[in-house]
Write a protein that holds these residues in place. Structure first.
Motif, PDB file in Angstrom:
ATOM      1  N   ASP A 172     -19.047  17.716   4.559  1.00  0.00           N
ATOM      2  CA  ASP A 172     -18.171  17.059   3.592  1.00  0.00           C
ATOM      3  C   ASP A 172     -17.095  18.047   3.177  1.00  0.00           C
ATOM      4  OD1 ASP A 172     -19.262  14.487   3.400  1.00  0.00           O
ATOM      5  OD2 ASP A 172     -20.842  15.184   2.063  1.00  0.00           O
ATOM      6  N   TRP A 173     -15.936  17.509   2.840  1.00  0.00           N
ATOM      7  CA  TRP A 173     -14.787  18.355   2.532  1.00  0.00           C
ATOM      8  C   TRP A 173     -13.880  17.563   1.597  1.00  0.00           C
ATOM      9  CZ3 TRP A 173     -12.118  21.074   7.302  1.00  0.00           C
ATOM     10  CH2 TRP A 173     -11.569  22.297   6.890  1.00  0.00           C
ATOM     11  N   GLU A 174     -12.678  18.036   1.403  1.00  0.00           N
ATOM     12  CA  GLU A 174     -11.665  17.257   0.689  1.00  0.00           C
ATOM     13  C   GLU A 174     -10.298  17.616   1.247  1.00  0.00           C
ATOM     14  OE1 GLU A 174     -10.460  19.748  -3.296  1.00  0.00           O
ATOM     15  OE2 GLU A 174     -12.218  18.441  -3.468  1.00  0.00           O
ATOM     16  N   ALA A 175      -9.357  16.699   1.078  1.00  0.00           N
ATOM     17  CA  ALA A 175      -7.987  16.899   1.543  1.00  0.00           C
ATOM     18  C   ALA A 175      -7.044  16.166   0.605  1.00  0.00           C
ATOM     19  CB  ALA A 175      -7.817  16.392   2.973  1.00  0.00           C
ATOM     20  N   SER A 176      -5.773  16.515   0.673  1.00  0.00           N
ATOM     21  CA  SER A 176      -4.788  15.878  -0.196  1.00  0.00           C
ATOM     22  C   SER A 176      -4.529  14.449   0.265  1.00  0.00           C
ATOM     23  CB  SER A 176      -3.487  16.673  -0.212  1.00  0.00           C
ATOM     24  OG  SER A 176      -2.927  16.756   1.088  1.00  0.00           O
ATOM     25  N   LEU A 177      -4.502  13.526  -0.680  1.00  0.00           N
ATOM     26  CA  LEU A 177      -4.319  12.119  -0.351  1.00  0.00           C
ATOM     27  C   LEU A 177      -2.952  11.861   0.278  1.00  0.00           C
ATOM     28  CD1 LEU A 177      -5.847   9.427  -0.582  1.00  0.00           C
ATOM     29  CD2 LEU A 177      -4.612   9.003  -2.710  1.00  0.00           C
ATOM     30  N   ASP A 178      -1.929  12.635  -0.098  1.00  0.00           N
ATOM     31  CA  ASP A 178      -0.603  12.402   0.472  1.00  0.00           C
ATOM     32  C   ASP A 178      -0.518  12.821   1.937  1.00  0.00           C
ATOM     33  OD1 ASP A 178      -0.551  15.159   0.189  1.00  0.00           O
ATOM     34  OD2 ASP A 178       1.410  15.228  -0.777  1.00  0.00           O
ATOM     35  N   GLY A 179      -1.536  13.533   2.428  1.00  0.00           N
ATOM     36  CA  GLY A 179      -1.629  13.803   3.856  1.00  0.00           C
ATOM     37  C   GLY A 179      -2.406  12.720   4.578  1.00  0.00           C
ATOM     38  N   LEU A 180      -3.415  12.199   3.907  1.00  0.00           N
ATOM     39  CA  LEU A 180      -4.282  11.184   4.502  1.00  0.00           C
ATOM     40  C   LEU A 180      -3.658   9.797   4.517  1.00  0.00           C
ATOM     41  CD1 LEU A 180      -7.572  12.245   2.681  1.00  0.00           C
ATOM     42  CD2 LEU A 180      -6.976  12.760   5.056  1.00  0.00           C
ATOM     43  N   LEU A 181      -2.776   9.524   3.556  1.00  0.00           N
ATOM     44  CA  LEU A 181      -2.149   8.208   3.430  1.00  0.00           C
ATOM     45  C   LEU A 181      -0.661   8.343   3.138  1.00  0.00           C
ATOM     46  CD1 LEU A 181      -4.754   6.338   1.190  1.00  0.00           C
ATOM     47  CD2 LEU A 181      -4.192   5.749   3.555  1.00  0.00           C
ATOM     48  N   ASP A 182       0.118   7.421   3.666  1.00  0.00           N
ATOM     49  CA  ASP A 182       1.545   7.352   3.350  1.00  0.00           C
ATOM     50  C   ASP A 182       1.689   6.717   1.963  1.00  0.00           C
ATOM     51  OD1 ASP A 182       4.249   7.023   3.177  1.00  0.00           O
ATOM     52  OD2 ASP A 182       4.370   5.465   4.730  1.00  0.00           O
ATOM     53  N   LEU A 183       1.885   7.554   0.962  1.00  0.00           N
ATOM     54  CA  LEU A 183       1.947   7.063  -0.419  1.00  0.00           C
ATOM     55  C   LEU A 183       3.258   6.333  -0.717  1.00  0.00           C
ATOM     56  CD1 LEU A 183       0.241  10.000  -2.352  1.00  0.00           C
ATOM     57  CD2 LEU A 183      -0.775   7.940  -1.348  1.00  0.00           C
ATOM     58  N   ASP A 184       4.206   6.373   0.215  1.00  0.00           N
ATOM     59  CA  ASP A 184       5.439   5.609   0.055  1.00  0.00           C
ATOM     60  C   ASP A 184       5.317   4.196   0.617  1.00  0.00           C
ATOM     61  OD1 ASP A 184       6.908   7.626  -1.222  1.00  0.00           O
ATOM     62  OD2 ASP A 184       7.430   8.567   0.691  1.00  0.00           O
ATOM     63  N   ASP A 185       4.210   3.918   1.254  1.00  0.00           N
ATOM     64  CA  ASP A 185       3.990   2.567   1.756  1.00  0.00           C
ATOM     65  C   ASP A 185       3.920   1.605   0.566  1.00  0.00           C
ATOM     66  OD1 ASP A 185       2.117   0.206   2.537  1.00  0.00           O
ATOM     67  OD2 ASP A 185       2.621   1.119   4.461  1.00  0.00           O
ATOM     68  N   PRO A 186       4.532   0.428   0.666  1.00  0.00           N
ATOM     69  CA  PRO A 186       4.507  -0.534  -0.452  1.00  0.00           C
ATOM     70  C   PRO A 186       3.098  -0.882  -0.927  1.00  0.00           C
ATOM     71  CG  PRO A 186       6.125  -1.213   1.188  1.00  0.00           C
ATOM     72  CD  PRO A 186       5.400  -0.038   1.769  1.00  0.00           C
ATOM     73  N   LYS A 187       2.133  -0.916  -0.029  1.00  0.00           N
ATOM     74  CA  LYS A 187       0.762  -1.237  -0.428  1.00  0.00           C
ATOM     75  C   LYS A 187       0.156  -0.117  -1.266  1.00  0.00           C
ATOM     76  CE  LYS A 187      -0.252  -4.276   3.479  1.00  0.00           C
ATOM     77  NZ  LYS A 187      -1.094  -4.487   4.677  1.00  0.00           N
ATOM     78  N   ALA A 188       0.490   1.124  -0.929  1.00  0.00           N
ATOM     79  CA  ALA A 188       0.009   2.259  -1.712  1.00  0.00           C
ATOM     80  C   ALA A 188       0.664   2.285  -3.088  1.00  0.00           C
ATOM     81  CB  ALA A 188       0.278   3.563  -0.964  1.00  0.00           C
TER      82      ALA A 188
ATOM     83  N   GLY B  88      -0.701   1.849  -7.161  1.00  0.00           N
ATOM     84  CA  GLY B  88      -0.473   3.057  -7.954  1.00  0.00           C
ATOM     85  C   GLY B  88      -1.122   4.318  -7.419  1.00  0.00           C
ATOM     86  N   LEU B  89      -1.267   4.425  -6.098  1.00  0.00           N
ATOM     87  CA  LEU B  89      -1.881   5.630  -5.536  1.00  0.00           C
ATOM     88  C   LEU B  89      -0.983   6.848  -5.740  1.00  0.00           C
ATOM     89  CD1 LEU B  89      -3.505   4.495  -2.158  1.00  0.00           C
ATOM     90  CD2 LEU B  89      -4.590   4.866  -4.374  1.00  0.00           C
ATOM     91  N   LYS B  90      -1.577   7.932  -6.189  1.00  0.00           N
ATOM     92  CA  LYS B  90      -0.883   9.209  -6.377  1.00  0.00           C
ATOM     93  C   LYS B  90      -1.647  10.290  -5.627  1.00  0.00           C
ATOM     94  CE  LYS B  90       2.030   7.363  -9.366  1.00  0.00           C
ATOM     95  NZ  LYS B  90       3.466   7.162  -9.034  1.00  0.00           N
ATOM     96  N   ASP B  91      -0.948  11.383  -5.360  1.00  0.00           N
ATOM     97  CA  ASP B  91      -1.616  12.473  -4.655  1.00  0.00           C
ATOM     98  C   ASP B  91      -2.758  13.033  -5.494  1.00  0.00           C
ATOM     99  OD1 ASP B  91      -2.111  14.267  -2.617  1.00  0.00           O
ATOM    100  OD2 ASP B  91      -0.781  15.791  -3.463  1.00  0.00           O
TER     101      ASP B  91
END
Length: 316
Positions: A58-74, A78-81
């Motif tokens: 198990d690990w962790e990573a930044s959400l803005d790397g895992l997901l395109d936070l500029d996508d309209p669905k994100a 209200g997804l933030k890094d």
């Protein structure tokens, strides 16, 4: 204005000149003309392979790397890094005739140290990877030894460092298969990771790069064993040679996404990865292709790159 334009062009030229391959190791070609642009609609394997998932950490990573936070669905939810929980896996593909293969390499026993006690990754890379958050459950070599598994080959979904962490412990004769252009394409970022990738792959790896045609940016499907039991899918975008896999099973197939989609939410909502991806447009095309596969074929489980599998309702 003229100076600024000249300065910009100079930087672009410098970046191109300084770009390098993801690894300096030699790579051998695996050329096949037995590929198609789509997955067969009717798949009837002569024999089924046995498929198994092994969670190693198990690990962790930044959400803005895992997901395109500029996508309209994100944006709509209200997804933030933030730090997002992820896991590291490898997969076993046991063919009744050709033996056992792996997808990705899991984790080395002493990572991030090698057998000589020296760090396998550079200080720059280590500063970005948050090893203090890494919780290891299973090392690749120990798992293979304890279960008396003789590996015939490893398919890498891609050569980002988190997918190569167990490669240096694998026997040097074992082929390491990578997707079209994964090694030979050059990118500026490789200047910073090439040394670490070289060490993680180990000395003189048996590195083999698929060639599925002249255009490495096209999606291709390859029946690796030739009996419809295991399909390698070239899905460029996240990296030049990213791979996904379709594995038929009696209760519904397994679809391994690699990092074309890292997370459960990204798959369910059709949102591509963020800053970890090298070519977002190609990644979008590849993710859409995999979504279509899931809609047109009987899928039992979908496996995002770094989170638990997703159960898919079978069609009636």
């Amino acid at each position: 204005m003229v100076f600024k334009r000249f300065e910009f062009v100079s930087l672009c030229i410098l970046g191109f000149v300084l770009s390098c391959q993801v690894t300096s190791h030699n790579v051998k070609p695996y050329i096949s003309d037995k590929t198609s642009a789509t997955l067969p609609t009717s798949i009837k394997p002569n024999k089924y392979v046995e498929f198994q998932v092994v969670k190693v950490a198990d690990w962790e990573a930044s959400l803005d790397g895992l997901l395109d936070l500029d996508d309209p669905k994100a944006k709509a939810v209200g997804l933030k890094d933030r730090a997002e929980p992820i896991s590291i896996y490898f997969y076993l593909v046991k063919h009744p005739k050709f033996g056992t293969y792996m997808i990705d390499s899991g984790m080395g026993k002493n990572f991030p140290k090698g057998e000589d006690g020296k760090s396998l990754v550079s200080s720059i890379v280590e500063s970005q990877m948050h090893f203090d958050k890494l919780k290891v459950y299973e090392s690749t070599k120990t798992y293979l030894q304890n279960n008396q598994i003789d590996i015939k080959g490893i398919f890498f979904t891609h050569l980002h460092l988190d997918h190569t962490l167990g490669a240096y412990e694998i026997d040097r004769a074992v082929p390491f298969y990578v997707g079209p252009g994964e090694v030979t394409d050059k990118q500026f970022i490789n200047l910073f990771v090439q040394g670490s990738t070289d060490r993680l792959l180990g000395k003189n790896p048996n590195l083999v790069q698929f060639g599925f045609g002249k255009n490495t940016k096209e999606i291709s499907v390859f029946d690796f064993f030739g009996d419809q039991s295991f399909f390698v899918i070239s899905v460029p975008g996240h990296t030049p040679g990213s791979l996904a896999f379709y594995i038929p099973a009696k209760g519904g197939a397994h679809l391994v996404l690699g990092d074309t989609c890292h997370t459960q939410w990204g798959w369910k909502e059709g949102v591509i990865p963020g800053k970890f991806t090298s070519d977002p447009k190609l990644n979008r095309k590849s993710l859409d292709f995999l979504k279509e596969v899931a809609e047109t074929h009987e899928i039992q489980f979908v496996y995002p790159g770094h989170q638990d599998r997703i159960s898919t309702p079978l069609k009636k």
